[in-house]
Scaffold this motif. Structure first.
Motif, mmCIF file in Angstrom:
data_model
loop_
_atom_site.group_PDB
_atom_site.id
_atom_site.type_symbol
_atom_site.label_atom_id
_atom_site.label_comp_id
_atom_site.label_asym_id
_atom_site.label_seq_id
_atom_site.Cartn_x
_atom_site.Cartn_y
_atom_site.Cartn_z
ATOM 1 N N GLY A 1 62.174 13.388 -10.039
ATOM 2 C CA GLY A 1 63.124 12.282 -10.030
ATOM 3 C C GLY A 1 62.885 11.234 -8.979
ATOM 4 O O GLY A 1 63.807 10.511 -8.599
ATOM 5 N N MET A 2 61.646 11.103 -8.475
ATOM 6 C CA MET A 2 61.337 10.124 -7.433
ATOM 7 C C MET A 2 60.312 9.110 -7.944
ATOM 8 O O MET A 2 59.365 8.752 -7.255
ATOM 9 N N GLY A 3 60.520 8.644 -9.172
ATOM 10 C CA GLY A 3 59.562 7.743 -9.793
ATOM 11 C C GLY A 3 59.363 6.443 -9.036
ATOM 12 O O GLY A 3 58.237 5.949 -8.920
ATOM 13 N N HIS A 4 60.435 5.851 -8.518
ATOM 14 C CA HIS A 4 60.298 4.582 -7.804
ATOM 15 C C HIS A 4 59.586 4.779 -6.470
ATOM 16 O O HIS A 4 58.834 3.914 -6.028
ATOM 17 N N ALA A 5 59.820 5.919 -5.813
ATOM 18 C CA ALA A 5 59.117 6.203 -4.562
ATOM 19 C C ALA A 5 57.635 6.423 -4.810
ATOM 20 O O ALA A 5 56.815 6.277 -3.899
ATOM 21 N N ALA A 6 57.282 6.771 -6.045
ATOM 22 C CA ALA A 6 55.874 7.006 -6.388
ATOM 23 C C ALA A 6 55.113 5.704 -6.650
ATOM 24 O O ALA A 6 53.889 5.733 -6.781
ATOM 25 N N GLN A 7 55.805 4.575 -6.710
ATOM 26 C CA GLN A 7 55.138 3.305 -7.014
ATOM 27 C C GLN A 7 53.984 2.973 -6.055
ATOM 28 O O GLN A 7 52.923 2.534 -6.510
ATOM 29 N N PRO A 8 54.153 3.179 -4.732
ATOM 30 C CA PRO A 8 53.011 2.909 -3.845
ATOM 31 C C PRO A 8 51.794 3.767 -4.182
ATOM 32 O O PRO A 8 50.651 3.295 -4.088
ATOM 33 N N LEU A 9 52.035 5.027 -4.586
ATOM 34 C CA LEU A 9 50.907 5.886 -4.957
ATOM 35 C C LEU A 9 50.252 5.412 -6.248
ATOM 36 O O LEU A 9 49.037 5.520 -6.411
ATOM 37 N N ARG A 10 51.051 4.898 -7.182
ATOM 38 C CA ARG A 10 50.470 4.338 -8.409
ATOM 39 C C ARG A 10 49.542 3.177 -8.057
ATOM 40 O O ARG A 10 48.456 3.035 -8.622
ATOM 41 N N ALA A 11 49.995 2.356 -7.100
ATOM 42 C CA ALA A 11 49.156 1.247 -6.666
ATOM 43 C C ALA A 11 47.898 1.760 -5.968
ATOM 44 O O ALA A 11 46.804 1.200 -6.147
ATOM 45 N N ALA A 12 48.033 2.833 -5.187
ATOM 46 C CA ALA A 12 46.873 3.423 -4.510
ATOM 47 C C ALA A 12 45.879 3.965 -5.536
ATOM 48 O O ALA A 12 44.658 3.840 -5.371
ATOM 49 N N GLU A 13 46.402 4.558 -6.603
ATOM 50 C CA GLU A 13 45.536 5.063 -7.670
ATOM 51 C C GLU A 13 44.750 3.920 -8.305
ATOM 52 O O GLU A 13 43.544 4.032 -8.552
ATOM 53 N N ALA A 14 45.434 2.796 -8.534
ATOM 54 C CA ALA A 14 44.755 1.622 -9.100
ATOM 55 C C ALA A 14 43.714 1.077 -8.126
ATOM 56 O O ALA A 14 42.634 0.628 -8.542
ATOM 57 N N ALA A 15 44.024 1.135 -6.833
ATOM 58 C CA ALA A 15 43.072 0.651 -5.831
ATOM 59 C C ALA A 15 41.814 1.515 -5.817
ATOM 60 O O ALA A 15 40.690 1.001 -5.742
ATOM 61 N N VAL A 16 41.996 2.837 -5.901
ATOM 62 C CA VAL A 16 40.839 3.742 -5.922
ATOM 63 C C VAL A 16 40.009 3.510 -7.181
ATOM 64 O O VAL A 16 38.774 3.562 -7.145
ATOM 65 N N HIS A 17 40.673 3.244 -8.297
ATOM 66 C CA HIS A 17 39.956 2.943 -9.539
ATOM 67 C C HIS A 17 39.084 1.701 -9.358
ATOM 68 O O HIS A 17 37.926 1.663 -9.813
ATOM 69 N N ARG A 18 39.622 0.716 -8.668
ATOM 70 C CA ARG A 18 38.850 -0.504 -8.422
ATOM 71 C C ARG A 18 37.662 -0.212 -7.500
ATOM 72 O O ARG A 18 36.566 -0.742 -7.690
#
Length: 475
Positions: A81-98
Motif C-alpha cells: 500500500g505504499m505505491g506513491h512512496a515507490a515513485q522515486p524508485l520507479r524513476a530510479a528504475e527508469a534511470a538505470v534502464h537509460r
C-alpha cells in the motif's frame, strides 16, 4: 525479493495506514536495495576502467540486474500500500534502464543520485514506521533528481501525492457577468500570466481569480466549468502568498494559459493531469482563515483537502546519511549505554571497554552531525578521566553521561541535522558534562531532560509489559 507471503497484503496492496505489512518487508527491501547499490558501484568501476575505450561495449547485464532489483522493490512497496512512496524508485528504475542503454552515462554523480534516492526512501519508511505523519511528497527532491537522470518528460511534486482524482463540482459563487473566450479576455489573461510567471505577482494572480471565475460563469459543459473554479482557487492561493512562487507553481500558470487556448478553439475536454496539479497546489496552500480565501476554501471542501498537510517539497528532508552509517551509530550508542550502566553500577572490568565504545560513539557523532563536536570532546574527556581514576564514575558524572547518551539514542532514532534543537541541546549537554567533570555541582534537570527520562521510562515499562505478555502467551 519475495513478497508473496506478506501478511495483510493483497494483489491490490495493503491499506496505506496499515504499517504492519510495511514493517514486514522493510528489512528485505533494505537488503535488496543495498545489493543493487553494490552492483551499481561495480558497474561504475568497470565504466571508469574502460575510460578512453569504447564505453558502449560495456556489458549491460549487471545493470539489468540492478534494474530488476529496483523493480522488485517497487513491487514490494505497491503490495503493502505504499505505491506513491515507490515513485522515486520507479524513476530510479527508469534511470538505470537509460544507463544500460548508454553506459557512457554511468558517472559517480549518476550513481550517487540513485543511491541518495534509495537512502531517502528508507529514511522516509523508517520515520513512517515510527508513527510520523509524513507525505511521500517530501521525497520530491530525490524524485526530481532521478527523473532528470532518467530523461523524463515530466517532473512534478504532484506525482507523489496520494490522491485519486475525480471531477467534483465545488460550490463557488460565480459573477453575473460571464466572460467569453475572446480577444479581450485572452489579452488580459496573457498579461496577467506573464507577470505571475516572471515574478509571482500577487496582484496579477488576484486578477486571474476574477478572470477564471468569469470564464467559469460562461461555461455550460461541466468539466470546463469545474476547471476554471479550480484555477480560480489556485490563483487565489498564489495571490495570498499561500504558495511559494517556485518553478512548478509558475509553470502551472503557463499551463492554464495553454488550456485556455484549447478551450477557446471549441475543445470541451480538460486535462485531468492539469486539473489535479492545480488541485495539488490548493492542498498545499491552506489559508489561516477560511474567510480570507472563499474560492480556495470551497475547492478545498469539495475534495476534502484539509486532510493533507502542506509540504515543503523543495527542501531535502530525507536520506542525507548513508543508512549503514546511521545503523552503525545506533548500535554503538546502545553498546556504550549498556557498558556505562554496568560501570556506573560498580563493574570496574568495563573501564577499558567503555573508553573504546565511547570513542566509536563520538566518531559517529562527529561524522553525522559535526555541530555536535563539543559534546563528542566532552564525552571523550570524561571517559579518559574515568579510565585514569580506575574507579567507577561519581554519581553526578554517571548521571550527566547517561543523560547525554540517552539523548543521542533518542536523537539518532530520527536524525534531522537541520533541527536547531539538536545542536543547541548537545552543546548544553557538553557544558553540563564539563562542569561536573571539573568538580562543579550538578545542575537541576531541565524540562526537556525530564521529558527524555520519562520517555525512556515509558519505553522500558512497555518493554516489560510486552515481555510478560509474550511469556504468558508462550505458556
Amino acid at each position: 525479493m519475495d513478497t508473496r507471503t506478506a501478511p495483510n497484503a493483497t494483489t491490490r496492496g495493503a491499506p496505506a495506514d496499515d504499517l504492519s505489512a510495511l514493517a514486514w518487508v522493510q528489512d528485505e527491501l533494505r537488503r535488496t536495495l543495498e545489493a543493487a547499490h553494490k552492483s551499481l558501484r561495480r558497474c561504475l568501476k568497470e565504466a571508469e576502467a574502460s575510460a578512453g575505450s569504447d564505453l558502449e561495449a560495456v556489458d549491460p547485464s549487471a545493470l539489468r540486474q540492478v534494474r530488476a532489483q529496483i523493480h522488485q522493490s517497487v513491487g514490494a512497496l505497491e503490495l503493502v500500500g505504499m505505491g506513491h512512496a515507490a515513485q522515486p524508485l520507479r524513476a530510479a528504475e527508469a534511470a538505470v534502464h537509460r544507463l544500460s542503454a548508454k553506459p557512457s552515462l554511468i558517472t559517480p554523480a549518476a550513481v550517487k543520485t540513485i543511491e541518495r534516492c534509495a537512502y531517502a526512501l528508507m529514511d522516509f519508511l523508517t520515520r513512517k514506521l515510527a508513527g510520523k505523519p509524513l507525505s511521500p511528497v517530501a521525497l520530491f527532491p530525490q524524485y526530481r533528481d532521478v527523473q532528470e537522470l532518467a530523461g523524463a518528460d515530466r517532473v512534478h511534486p504532484a506525482d507523489l501525492w496520494a490522491f485519486e482524482w475525480r471531477w467534483t463540482e465545488p460550490e463557488v459563487a460565480l459573477p453575473k457577468d460571464a466572460l467569453a473566450y475572446d480577444a479581450t479576455t485572452r489579452s488580459r489573461m496573457d498579461q496577467s500570466v506573464l507577470k505571475v510567471v516572471k515574478s509571482g505577482d500577487a496582484q496579477a494572480a488576484h486578477g486571474l481569480v476574477n478572470l477564471s471565475l468569469g470564464l467559469a460563469a460562461g461555461q455550460t459543459p461541466r468539466q470546463p466549468r469545474i476547471f476554471w473554479k479550480i484555477a480560480a482557487a489556485y490563483f487565489e492561493a498564489l495571490s495570498l502568498g499561500l504558495l511559494s512562487a517556485d518553478l512548478y507553481v509558475k509553470r502551472a500558470a503557463s499551463r492554464v494559459l495553454t488550456q485556455y487556448a484549447a478551450l477557446a478553439k471549441g475543445e470541451f475536454g480538460v486535462s485531468d493531469r492539469l486539473a489535479q496539479d492545480l488541485l495539488f497546489f490548493c492542498a498545499m496552500g491552506a489559508p489561516a482563515r477560511e474567510s480570507d480565501a472563499p474560492v480556495l476554501t470551497a475547492v478545498r471542501r469539495a475534495w476534502n483537502l484539509g486532510r493533507f498537510s502542506p509540504v515543503d517539497y523543495m527542501t531535502p528532508q530525507f536520506g542525507r546519511f548513508d543508512p549503514v552509517l546511521l545503523a552503525q551509530a545506533r548500535k554503538r550508542i546502545t553498546a556504550a549505554k549498556e557498558t556505562w550502566s554496568a560501570l556506573s553500577g560498580g563493574d570496574v572490568n568495563k573501564l577499558k571497554a567503555v573508553a573504546d565504545q565511547f570513542s566509536l560513539v563520538t566518531d559517529s557523532l562527529v561524522k553525522l552531525h559535526p555541530a555536535s563536536g563539543g559534546l563528542a570532546q566532552a564525552l571523550n574527556s570524561a571517559m579518559e578521566a574515568t579510565v585514569r581514576s580506575g574507579q567507577p564514575p561519581s554519581t553526578e558524572l554517571a548521571m550527566e553521561v547517561a543523560t547525554a547518551i540517552l539523548y543521542l539514542e533518542a536523537a539518532f532514532e530520527d536524525l534531522d541535522p537541520s533541527d536547531t534543537q539538536l545542536a543547541a541541546r548537545t552543546s548544553r549537554l557538553a557544558e553540563r558534562l564539563e562542569h561536573v567533570r571539573a568538580g562543579g555541582q550538578p545542575e537541576p534537570l531541565e524540562a526537556w531532560m525530564e521529558e527524555l527520562y520519562r520517555r525512556v521510562s515509558d519505553r522500558q515499562t512497555m518493554g516489560s509489559v510486552v515481555g510478560e505478555l509474550r511469556s504468558t502467551l508462550s505458556e
